[in-house]
Motif scaffolding. Sequence first.
Motif, PDB file in Angstrom:
ATOM      1  N   UNK A   4       1.012  15.583   2.212  1.00  0.00           N
ATOM      2  CA  UNK A   4       1.069  15.971   3.682  1.00  0.00           C
ATOM      3  C   UNK A   4       1.806  17.085   3.868  1.00  0.00           C
ATOM      4  N   UNK A  26      10.821  11.094   5.260  1.00  0.00           N
ATOM      5  CA  UNK A  26      10.029  10.681   4.208  1.00  0.00           C
ATOM      6  C   UNK A  26       8.514  10.895   4.187  1.00  0.00           C
ATOM      7  N   UNK A  27       7.624  11.752   3.418  1.00  0.00           N
ATOM      8  CA  UNK A  27       6.484  11.719   3.587  1.00  0.00           C
ATOM      9  C   UNK A  27       5.839  11.949   2.268  1.00  0.00           C
ATOM     10  N   UNK A  28       4.473  11.899   2.186  1.00  0.00           N
ATOM     11  CA  UNK A  28       3.956  12.182   0.958  1.00  0.00           C
ATOM     12  C   UNK A  28       3.986  13.868   0.675  1.00  0.00           C
ATOM     13  N   UNK A  45       0.746  -1.276   0.002  1.00  0.00           N
ATOM     14  CA  UNK A  45      -0.002  -0.036   0.106  1.00  0.00           C
ATOM     15  C   UNK A  45       0.877   1.054   0.142  1.00  0.00           C
ATOM     16  N   UNK A  46       1.968   1.268   0.786  1.00  0.00           N
ATOM     17  CA  UNK A  46       2.785   2.548   0.995  1.00  0.00           C
ATOM     18  C   UNK A  46       3.470   2.503  -0.539  1.00  0.00           C
ATOM     19  N   UNK A  85      -2.233   8.736   5.341  1.00  0.00           N
ATOM     20  CA  UNK A  85      -1.927  10.182   4.800  1.00  0.00           C
ATOM     21  C   UNK A  85      -0.693  10.820   4.686  1.00  0.00           C
ATOM     22  N   UNK A  86       0.111  10.410   5.518  1.00  0.00           N
ATOM     23  CA  UNK A  86       1.693  10.652   5.551  1.00  0.00           C
ATOM     24  C   UNK A  86       2.526   9.733   4.719  1.00  0.00           C
ATOM     25  N   UNK A  87       1.862   9.053   4.350  1.00  0.00           N
ATOM     26  CA  UNK A  87       2.426   7.879   3.469  1.00  0.00           C
ATOM     27  C   UNK A  87       3.570   6.928   4.284  1.00  0.00           C
ATOM     28  N   UNK A  88       2.992   6.357   5.387  1.00  0.00           N
ATOM     29  CA  UNK A  88       3.997   5.611   5.993  1.00  0.00           C
ATOM     30  C   UNK A  88       3.306   4.199   6.228  1.00  0.00           C
ATOM     31  N   UNK A  89       4.115   3.047   6.478  1.00  0.00           N
ATOM     32  CA  UNK A  89       3.243   1.780   6.300  1.00  0.00           C
ATOM     33  C   UNK A  89       2.285   1.700   7.422  1.00  0.00           C
ATOM     34  N   UNK A  90       1.229   1.291   7.102  1.00  0.00           N
ATOM     35  CA  UNK A  90      -0.125   1.085   8.074  1.00  0.00           C
ATOM     36  C   UNK A  90       0.222  -0.120   9.222  1.00  0.00           C
ATOM     37  N   UNK A 123      -0.192  19.959   3.086  1.00  0.00           N
ATOM     38  CA  UNK A 123      -1.467  20.203   4.144  1.00  0.00           C
ATOM     39  C   UNK A 123      -0.881  20.775   5.441  1.00  0.00           C
ATOM     40  N   UNK A 172       1.362   4.154  -3.111  1.00  0.00           N
ATOM     41  CA  UNK A 172       0.897   5.652  -2.599  1.00  0.00           C
ATOM     42  C   UNK A 172       2.296   6.534  -2.632  1.00  0.00           C
ATOM     43  N   UNK A 173       3.478   5.816  -3.264  1.00  0.00           N
ATOM     44  CA  UNK A 173       4.701   6.460  -3.222  1.00  0.00           C
ATOM     45  C   UNK A 173       4.823   7.732  -4.402  1.00  0.00           C
ATOM     46  N   UNK A 194       5.930  10.995  -3.165  1.00  0.00           N
ATOM     47  CA  UNK A 194       6.873  10.702  -2.137  1.00  0.00           C
ATOM     48  C   UNK A 194       7.986  11.735  -2.255  1.00  0.00           C
TER      49      UNK A 194
END
Lengths: 600, 386
Positions: free
Chosen positions: A578, A573-575, A528-529, B360-365, A581, A532-533, A536
């Motif tokens: 975010x 490392x974030x999207x 999943x991560x 939201x912050x794109x980290x592993x859930x 935001x 959504x990269x 990134x």
Amino acid sequence: MAEVYLNSKFVGTIDNPAEFVQKIREERRKGSLTENLNVHYNEKANEVQLESSKGRARRPLIIVKDGAPLLTERHIKQLERNEISWSDLIKQGVIEYLDTAEEENSLVAFFESELTPEHTHLEITPLAMLGYCTSLVPYGNFNQSTRLNAGSKNQKQALGFYASNFSVRMDMDVNILHYPQLPVVNTIMHDISDYGKHPAGQNIVVAIMSYKGYNMEDAIILNKGSIERGLGRSTYYRPSIAEELRYAGGLIDEICIPDKDVKGYKTEKDYRFLEDDGIIYAEAKVKEGDVVIGKTSPPRFLSSMEEYSLASSTRRESSVNLKHGEEGVVDFVLITENEEGNKLIQVRMRDERVPEVGDKFTSRHGQKGVVGLIVPQSDMPFSARGIVPDLIFSPHGIPSRMTIAHLIEMVAGKVGALGGRYINGTTFDAEPEERLRKELLSLGFRESGVETLYNGQTGEQYRAKIFIGNMYYLKLKHMVANKLHSRARGPIQLLTRQPTEGRAKEGGLRLGEMEKDTFVAHGASLLLKERFDSDRTVVPVCESCGIIAIKDNYKNKSYCPVCGENVEVSDIEISYAFKLMLDEFKSLGIYPKLQLESKY
Amino acid sequence: MADIISEYEDKLPAKMLDEFKENIPKGASDTKVRKILEAAYGEYKNARVCPGEAVGLIAAESIGEPGTQMTLNTFHFAGVAEMNVTLGLPRIIEILDGRKELENPMMEIYLKKPYASGKRIEDLRHLALQIKETKLNDISTEFSINIADFTIEVKLDKERMKEIGVTTGKVMDAISKQLKGYNIKDDKDSIILKARSKEDSFNEAYKTKEKIKGITIKGIKGILQVLPVKREEEFVIITAGSNLADVLQLEEVDAYRTTTNNIFEIEQVLGIEAARQAIINEIFKVIESQGLNVDARHIMLVADTMCVSGTVKGITRYGVVSEKSSVLARASFETPIKHIINAALIGEVDNLNSVVENVMVNQPIPIGTGLPSLSVKPPQKTPKEK
């Protein structure tokens, strides 16, 4: 005493409403009142409603007096001799239009034989209850009504011969069918509307059978031989338009081959088709990205930094080029000027569209389907007489949809093709199926329309007799060539750094909220991560104030805009969404402090 | 055998153990009993959900997917002696939102032995009428105000009164109990109300006139319709409108089986555990009526989340969602601005412990493969190094 309303506005009262309404109708039929006026007497509410506004659904009916229609044999003879026309009948008060309200005051007979003295009107023909497109469906009274709806909707999307001067027109997104034909099985509406001037389909041989499962779920199978002979072939036209716009300060766009020092200059290769006037030549074979009309514009902001910059030319490149996925041949170049006197260039592209897997076809009974397989003629099934179907339709499309007219049209088409005549399939007034069957029998075929077919690949006889006949098929304007899209990497949006949306912008295919949920439900956290990269980013964060810090790549040093240089700055490392935001929070006066923690 | 079974008391659910007690043949040897129990324990362990399984999301998908096939329409049976019931998607939404005012509140009143048989149909009729709420409006033909002295005259429908079994006296009693400050007089076919206070005003009289129309003369408040129905061997009274507390007071009513479809009322009268069961039953009823198939455990999980706090909370931004600990998770549901502003005011901290925040912050859930992590302590730095 009844209240009288004209177009829903109160205008007065009347003592004898029935007489008043009768009088209005008589005057209207005489012609002293407009024929657009309708009266409705509502006995319950005791009010008279007069309507002459636009947007009412009205339909014509023959007026009946004392149980006899006013339309007589004499009228019909006159009509046949072209002495009078439809509008004369209205003027004479033989036919009138009723709206839905006035219908409530009328008693309409379906057939002349049903007339009684109480009747006020007689139906002209049962076909009058259908619209134009619906009356083009042959044997429509044998279909489920929903299929007629779908069928008439499909006909509107069919490719055909929309205008005889198409070659000099500059219409947006149009298609021309190469060999349009008149339907063998037609309705009276085809004659009335002069369908031969704008036909939109072709008569083809259809077999109802399965073929290796490639016509599952409404798919159809096409004969490659038929396609090569021109079945369903069409041309797609699309113009590109450029205009020399005038700007404040006497500046103007210029249509030319852009200079190399123009801002946003593409590559020399992209301009290779342009002639000296900056416009492409006709019959040039263009692909995506190629410039069709070369154009430069003056700079956007005069007082910007560029004024002081060293570059002498500050003009912008604003050529028109082919969008992603487009290709074709330049068909027609038009140089003219528009209403404001600006130079206007229109270049029309043409693209031949041969039917391919994924193109949409339909019969006239709402039986639309997409091409699932194109089979070489040698592999197609054939009959003992050597007839090879052009199209194979799946039998599963019939029972649930109950389009009996689809089947009747196949028999009728077969009779028409073999007998060399047109078959009248007008809804409620068609040539009876029984007669068609008899004629088919006399032509040496099974009266049911089935034939023995042979497997085209093995030559074996099929165990079942296959229902085969001729039908009118339409190619619909939804072609894969206009829809096919995929992307691995490509453009991103400026604001969010996420992939763009839509085929035109070469966008990504969104993995939406519910799709995300399926990843979560499987516990596939890291997958999943990774999905959504796309946006990134790695950002430096000040560990003391928790705000995004600045990385100076030149000095290879990070510092915090709040706390200065002597603080610990760590990369996280974030999207990008975010990070955006967080910025928006800051603009709202909210302090989003990031508290960093060791991951392990 | 019993002692072997009791060994498993903390391993297997009590209900399962009871079943074993009933179903294992009496003469079974101890080793065999143990073998059976061991096998059952193994199966039970296998059937348990793994840690990190996204049960909530799977429940949501399992209810949501068949929900898309549900007919949106509520069916109305006009003119038939049948109650109007909200079914399908609207009812599901009603339950999950935890609404207090239902579109069609309904009760099923079971009766105690002598009444349930329906042998004395008169008694049943009488009981039904006793339950049904009769308002003054139902038994009167006309309300009028005498402008001269501001008295209100209510003309009574004697025939209707006889049918229901109320006398003028009873009507007057009921009015005097529920309306203060008025003198009530019997005047043959009607009753006359006169204000005791001297200040007469037409407005006052008019207001009172409208008010007394709704006065309950007989029956239980809120029960609009009654319908005795024969179900298998006994008679059940189905009502439109619901008032569980008052109905349970009636002597003839079997309080163990009588229910309502108003979950909020069940919570008030019978407590939260009953409400949880009611949620499960009501959702299941809808799903079954649509011919769909959803595992009961998904619904149980939803009911549990609605009831954990001790009161029934709907799955809305005011209910369950407002209880989430994460600001970002709450903001991502509905009304984000409200949540973020409030969080900013009190300086809320989001520890990114749950799924939505981490997406939201794109980290592993922290679910499934993202849940386990290494817990090795890094070697402590010696004070010298510092």
